[in-house]
Design a protein around this motif. Structure first.
Motif, PDB file in Angstrom:
ATOM      1  N   ILE A 198      88.265 -31.616  71.088  1.00 50.44           N
ATOM      2  CA  ILE A 198      88.505 -32.974  71.580  1.00 50.44           C
ATOM      3  C   ILE A 198      89.474 -32.938  72.758  1.00 50.44           C
ATOM      4  CG2 ILE A 198      89.355 -35.284  71.003  1.00 50.44           C
ATOM      5  CD1 ILE A 198      88.491 -34.785  68.121  1.00 50.44           C
ATOM      6  N   GLY A 199      88.981 -33.409  73.889  1.00 51.18           N
ATOM      7  CA  GLY A 199      89.817 -33.536  75.080  1.00 51.18           C
ATOM      8  C   GLY A 199      90.309 -34.965  75.215  1.00 51.18           C
ATOM      9  N   GLU A 200      90.936 -35.259  76.370  1.00 48.75           N
ATOM     10  CA  GLU A 200      91.527 -36.595  76.512  1.00 48.75           C
ATOM     11  C   GLU A 200      90.545 -37.624  77.066  1.00 48.75           C
ATOM     12  OE1 GLU A 200      94.670 -34.820  79.085  1.00 48.75           O
ATOM     13  OE2 GLU A 200      94.225 -36.491  80.403  1.00 48.75           O
ATOM     14  N   GLY A 201      89.762 -37.226  78.049  1.00 51.74           N
ATOM     15  CA  GLY A 201      88.833 -38.183  78.637  1.00 51.74           C
ATOM     16  C   GLY A 201      88.094 -37.533  79.795  1.00 51.74           C
ATOM     17  N   PRO A 202      86.995 -38.142  80.211  1.00 50.69           N
ATOM     18  CA  PRO A 202      86.187 -37.544  81.285  1.00 50.69           C
ATOM     19  C   PRO A 202      86.945 -37.472  82.597  1.00 50.69           C
ATOM     20  CG  PRO A 202      85.075 -39.443  80.263  1.00 50.69           C
ATOM     21  CD  PRO A 202      86.443 -39.397  79.709  1.00 50.69           C
ATOM     22  N   GLY A 203      86.660 -36.430  83.366  1.00 49.96           N
ATOM     23  CA  GLY A 203      87.123 -36.328  84.747  1.00 49.96           C
ATOM     24  C   GLY A 203      85.978 -36.704  85.681  1.00 49.96           C
ATOM     25  N   ALA A 204      86.131 -36.372  86.952  1.00 50.51           N
ATOM     26  CA  ALA A 204      85.145 -36.780  87.955  1.00 50.51           C
ATOM     27  C   ALA A 204      83.762 -36.187  87.663  1.00 50.51           C
ATOM     28  CB  ALA A 204      85.620 -36.353  89.341  1.00 50.51           C
ATOM     29  N   ASP A 205      83.701 -34.898  87.367  1.00 51.27           N
ATOM     30  CA  ASP A 205      82.391 -34.262  87.129  1.00 51.27           C
ATOM     31  C   ASP A 205      81.718 -34.839  85.892  1.00 51.27           C
ATOM     32  OD1 ASP A 205      82.523 -32.318  89.269  1.00 51.27           O
ATOM     33  OD2 ASP A 205      84.089 -31.329  88.090  1.00 51.27           O
ATOM     34  N   GLU A 206      82.525 -35.058  84.872  1.00 52.27           N
ATOM     35  CA  GLU A 206      81.981 -35.581  83.613  1.00 52.27           C
ATOM     36  C   GLU A 206      81.459 -37.002  83.814  1.00 52.27           C
ATOM     37  OE1 GLU A 206      85.000 -34.049  83.904  1.00 52.27           O
ATOM     38  OE2 GLU A 206      84.407 -32.147  82.977  1.00 52.27           O
ATOM     39  N   ASP A 207      82.192 -37.782  84.603  1.00 55.32           N
ATOM     40  CA  ASP A 207      81.809 -39.171  84.898  1.00 55.32           C
ATOM     41  C   ASP A 207      80.448 -39.214  85.605  1.00 55.32           C
ATOM     42  OD1 ASP A 207      82.409 -42.072  85.321  1.00 55.32           O
ATOM     43  OD2 ASP A 207      82.437 -41.442  87.420  1.00 55.32           O
TER      44      ASP A 207
ATOM     45  N   LEU B 216      78.503 -36.095  80.780  1.00 53.57           N
ATOM     46  CA  LEU B 216      78.650 -35.052  79.759  1.00 53.57           C
ATOM     47  C   LEU B 216      80.088 -34.535  79.755  1.00 53.57           C
ATOM     48  CD1 LEU B 216      75.362 -33.107  80.537  1.00 53.57           C
ATOM     49  CD2 LEU B 216      75.852 -34.435  78.454  1.00 53.57           C
ATOM     50  N   PRO B 217      80.596 -34.128  78.583  1.00 53.50           N
ATOM     51  CA  PRO B 217      81.991 -33.701  78.500  1.00 53.50           C
ATOM     52  C   PRO B 217      82.185 -32.268  79.010  1.00 53.50           C
ATOM     53  CG  PRO B 217      80.964 -33.476  76.363  1.00 53.50           C
ATOM     54  CD  PRO B 217      79.929 -34.093  77.272  1.00 53.50           C
ATOM     55  N   PHE B 218      83.348 -32.030  79.595  1.00 49.14           N
ATOM     56  CA  PHE B 218      83.767 -30.677  79.969  1.00 49.14           C
ATOM     57  C   PHE B 218      82.675 -29.900  80.718  1.00 49.14           C
ATOM     58  CE2 PHE B 218      87.099 -31.637  76.934  1.00 49.14           C
ATOM     59  CZ  PHE B 218      88.218 -31.072  77.544  1.00 49.14           C
ATOM     60  N   VAL B 219      82.287 -30.470  81.863  1.00 52.10           N
ATOM     61  CA  VAL B 219      81.311 -29.778  82.704  1.00 52.10           C
ATOM     62  C   VAL B 219      81.913 -29.338  84.046  1.00 52.10           C
ATOM     63  CG1 VAL B 219      79.219 -30.784  81.699  1.00 52.10           C
ATOM     64  CG2 VAL B 219      80.420 -32.024  83.512  1.00 52.10           C
TER      65      VAL B 219
ATOM     66  N   GLY C 104      83.982 -33.518  72.364  1.00 51.53           N
ATOM     67  CA  GLY C 104      84.168 -34.950  72.595  1.00 51.53           C
ATOM     68  C   GLY C 104      85.502 -35.227  73.273  1.00 51.53           C
ATOM     69  N   ASN C 105      85.784 -36.485  73.427  1.00 51.17           N
ATOM     70  CA  ASN C 105      87.000 -36.919  74.094  1.00 51.17           C
ATOM     71  C   ASN C 105      87.597 -38.131  73.383  1.00 51.17           C
ATOM     72  OD1 ASN C 105      87.606 -35.373  76.577  1.00 51.17           O
ATOM     73  ND2 ASN C 105      85.535 -35.972  77.187  1.00 51.17           N
ATOM     74  N   ILE C 106      88.886 -38.353  73.622  1.00 53.48           N
ATOM     75  CA  ILE C 106      89.544 -39.539  73.071  1.00 53.48           C
ATOM     76  C   ILE C 106      88.928 -40.806  73.666  1.00 53.48           C
ATOM     77  CG2 ILE C 106      91.734 -40.815  72.952  1.00 53.48           C
ATOM     78  CD1 ILE C 106      91.983 -38.357  71.279  1.00 53.48           C
TER      79      ILE C 106
ATOM     80  N   PHE D 180      96.606 -25.644  74.186  1.00 52.76           N
ATOM     81  CA  PHE D 180      96.696 -26.132  75.557  1.00 52.76           C
ATOM     82  C   PHE D 180      95.328 -26.612  76.052  1.00 52.76           C
ATOM     83  CE2 PHE D 180     100.338 -22.918  76.299  1.00 52.76           C
ATOM     84  CZ  PHE D 180     101.296 -23.880  76.029  1.00 52.76           C
ATOM     85  N   HIS D 181      95.371 -27.591  76.936  1.00 51.92           N
ATOM     86  CA  HIS D 181      94.142 -28.054  77.585  1.00 51.92           C
ATOM     87  C   HIS D 181      93.696 -26.974  78.582  1.00 51.92           C
ATOM     88  CE1 HIS D 181      91.397 -30.513  79.926  1.00 51.92           C
ATOM     89  NE2 HIS D 181      91.514 -31.479  79.040  1.00 51.92           N
ATOM     90  N   PRO D 182      92.388 -26.720  78.672  1.00 51.11           N
ATOM     91  CA  PRO D 182      91.941 -25.697  79.636  1.00 51.11           C
ATOM     92  C   PRO D 182      92.361 -26.011  81.073  1.00 51.11           C
ATOM     93  CG  PRO D 182      90.048 -26.745  78.547  1.00 51.11           C
ATOM     94  CD  PRO D 182      91.279 -27.224  77.842  1.00 51.11           C
TER      95      PRO D 182
HETATM   96  N1  URA Z   1      89.119 -32.966  80.524  1.00 52.48           N
HETATM   97  C1  URA Z   1      88.989 -33.632  79.369  1.00 52.48           C
HETATM   98  O1  URA Z   1      89.952 -33.912  78.676  1.00 52.48           O
HETATM   99  N2  URA Z   1      87.749 -33.985  78.994  1.00 52.48           N
HETATM  100  C2  URA Z   1      86.662 -33.691  79.703  1.00 52.48           C
HETATM  101  O2  URA Z   1      85.567 -34.049  79.277  1.00 52.48           O
HETATM  102  C3  URA Z   1      86.832 -32.984  80.901  1.00 52.48           C
HETATM  103  C4  URA Z   1      88.076 -32.630  81.302  1.00 52.48           C
END
Ligand code: URA
Ligand code: SF4
Length: 275
Positions: A127-136, A140-143, A167-169, A242-244
């Motif tokens: 679980i990450g925090e939320g989508p970034g630009a690529d994900e938006d 899709l998450p973490f792309v 997933g994301n928060i 840690f977050h990647p």
């Molecule tokens: N960072 C996040 O926390 N979530 C994503 O989906 C992408 C980057």
């Protein structure tokens, strides 16, 4: 194991550290290295992989673990769902509730909602925090770059991205890549809880301080101090790491070794002995 840079890798090892630690560090260096060839693009509609991860009997929790953290999940209604029922329930949640959601202001800036992706019956959820630009853009998450590193971490664990759930928060991109606010997280979290309830993972990995704070409802949580610890989230074992994206910014051997330690605890807990 390829050992390019082996002596470099060993330079930073403390003499007192064990053989296992050396092996871990070498793997970390090789498998989490940004200079390694990045993975190709994520399969958009990979065929459903084998069901849950084949595991050996779970290792007992290491001494540093929260001794409260159980491995076995109590049976619940959703645990009796078939994989197809879980897949359908996730699709319906996405289609009927998340895609058109306007419950918080993050809906205004999004291109796509980012529901989550992975095996509907995964043992392991990130679980990450939320989508970034690529994900938006892709929905899709973490792309993006962080996602490529996460892919390498999953691979290093002996798993395929399609076997876990990501997933994301929050499901909509916060503007300018800021962290989601507490209010936005509170409004969106019921979707994540529904996902978790459907999937019923055995272990959740919180990626970074923001996700960790919201999952544990602890605004003061310091990820640098608390990563590597087992927590409980709704009765499910939760590992903080840690977050990647942070790891990419602070790409030290020490940080890579810490994340690899955390992921190995998760592997132990899931009974994964690959590699
Ligand atoms: N960072 C996040 O926390 N979530 C994503 O989906 C992408 C980057
Ligand atoms: Fe709805 Fe969550 Fe998007 Fe806010 S972030 S609009 S609550 S899906």
């Amino acid at each position: 194991m390829p050992n390019g840079g082996k002596s470099d890798t060993l330079e930073w090892m403390d003499d007192r550290q064990t053989q296992r630690r050396i092996r871990q560090a070498l793997l970390t260096d090789r498998l989490l290295g940004v200079d390694a060839v990045p993975l190709g693009s994520r399969p958009v509609s990979a065929p459903p992989p084998e069901p849950r991860i084949e595991t050996n009997p779970p290792a007992s929790a290491p001494a540093s673990c929260d001794s409260q953290a159980p491995f076995a999940k109590p049976p619940t209604e959703t645990s009796s769902m078939t994989v197809d029922e879980k897949r359908l329930a996730l699709e319906e949640l996405d289609r009927n509730e998340v895609r058109g959601c306007t419950k918080c202001d993050l809906c205004k800036g999004r291109t796509n909602t980012v529901f989550g992706q992975g095996h509907p019956d995964a043992d392991l959820m990130f679980i990450g925090e939320g989508p970034g630009a690529d994900e938006d853009v892709q929905g899709l998450p973490f792309v993006g770059r962080a996602g490529q590193l996460l892919n390498k971490q999953i691979d290093a664990m002996g798993l395929k991205r399609e076997q876990v759930y990501i997933g994301n928060i929050v499901k909509c991109r916060p503007p300018g890549n800021r962290a989601p606010s507490a209010g936005e997280a509170a409004i969106c979290t019921p979707y994540l809880l529904s996902q978790i309830e459907i999937i019923q993972p055995k272990v959740i990995v919180a990626l970074g301080g923001v996700a960790s704070k919201f999952l544990l409802n602890d605004p003061k949580l310091a990820i640098t101090r608390q990563r590597g610890q087992w927590k409980l989230f709704h009765g499910i074992d939760l590992m903080l790491t840690f977050h990647p994206a942070y790891l990419l910014r602070q790409y030290t051997k020490d940080n890579r070794a810490k994340v690899w330690d955390d992921l190995q605890k998760v592997m132990d807990r899931l009974g994964i002995t690959k590699r």
